[in-house]
Design an enzyme around this catalytic site. Structure first.
Site, PDB file in Angstrom:
ATOM      1  N   CYS A 127       0.816  -1.223   0.000  1.00  0.00           N
ATOM      2  CA  CYS A 127       0.000   0.000   0.000  1.00  0.00           C
ATOM      3  C   CYS A 127       0.847   1.269   0.000  1.00  0.00           C
ATOM      4  CB  CYS A 127      -0.986  -0.004   1.162  1.00  0.00           C
ATOM      5  SG  CYS A 127      -0.248  -0.149   2.809  1.00  0.00           S
ATOM      6  N   ASP A 185      -7.800   5.263  -0.794  1.00  0.00           N
ATOM      7  CA  ASP A 185      -7.323   3.984  -0.272  1.00  0.00           C
ATOM      8  C   ASP A 185      -6.683   3.174  -1.403  1.00  0.00           C
ATOM      9  OD1 ASP A 185      -7.010   1.451   0.846  1.00  0.00           O
ATOM     10  OD2 ASP A 185      -8.892   1.533   1.954  1.00  0.00           O
ATOM     11  N   HIS A 201      -5.748   0.048  -1.287  1.00  0.00           N
ATOM     12  CA  HIS A 201      -5.909  -1.387  -1.062  1.00  0.00           C
ATOM     13  C   HIS A 201      -6.921  -2.052  -2.000  1.00  0.00           C
ATOM     14  CE1 HIS A 201      -4.239   0.192   2.725  1.00  0.00           C
ATOM     15  NE2 HIS A 201      -3.665  -0.989   2.838  1.00  0.00           N
TER      16      HIS A 201
END
Length: 227
Positions: A56, A185, A187
């Site tokens: 990440c 994000d 992810h």
């Protein structure tokens, strides 16, 4: 996967914050500041490299690099601006700079805001400011500094922590009765669309009160002004 720079013609979503509404209590918000200029959204597996569970920080770094590259291309030839680095290139660079041992190459070791900072400086000659808070409780006190960053520079920001170890891209700030960060994000796994990212909260306005009290946080703020 070959250890080379990523191909910039790859289909990646650009400027995924467009069309996202302000928080529901937007009527009480007095000020908002958003990233200036274009960037590409890098996430788990976007280059067919499976980095789930550890990549990440690299992906957020790639998003920041995409913004910097697009800014620099406004007044430089493409051959004079480094492409967005692949994960192997990032690891090789950190070893070459003496920050990591040789065993770091090919590992699944995480990187944080400090590694993002020195990689951006190494690849693009852009210094970064590191901003630290000891706890999520202190985040509200840093809202003015983040506001100033988006007003003065306009670049996306990386946010990382310890207990809250998930890397995040920060694309904006809004404040009023409550304060929020616009969190991107990295992810996500799969093929994203703007609607999926917005509806499933991969991109969302997160209240500062929702960040963990028992985690420190570091921010990496690229010091390149949007053109």
């Amino acid at each position: 996967m070959k250890a080379n720079a990523m191909d910039d013609v790859q289909e990646l979503l650009t400027d995924v914050h467009h069309g996202l509404a302000l928080p529901e209590d937007h009527a009480s918000l007095s000020t908002s500041c958003i990233v200036t200029g274009s960037y590409k959204y890098y996430h788990y597996g976007c280059d067919k490299f499976d980095d789930r569970g550890w990549g990440c920080g690299y992906r957020t770094l790639q998003t920041l690099c995409s913004w910097i590259r697009l800014q620099k291309l406004k007044d430089k030839d493409e051959k004079n601006v480094n492409k967005v680095p692949s994960l192997p290139v990032i690891q090789q660079g950190l070893v070459a700079m003496g920050d990591k041992p040789d065993t770091f190459i090919g590992s699944r070791n995480w990187i944080g805001s400090f590694e993002v900072c020195i990689t951006i400086d190494h690849l693009y000659d852009v210094p970064c400011k590191i901003m630290h808070i000891n706890s999520g409780r202190e985040l509200q006190s840093k809202i003015p500094a983040l506001m100033e960053h988006f007003q003065q520079f306009g670049s996306p920001v990386m946010m990382g922590g310890d207990t809250d170890s998930s890397s995040k891209g920060i694309l904006g700030v809004c404040t009023g009765t409550k304060s929020y960060l616009l969190v991107l994000d990295p992810h996500f796994w799969g093929t994203p669309t703007n609607s999926i990212l917005h509806e499933d909260k991969w991109l969302s306005w997160k209240p500062v009160d929702d960040f963990l009290e028992d985690s420190f946080y570091n921010f990496c703020l690229p010091q390149l002004k949007a053109r």
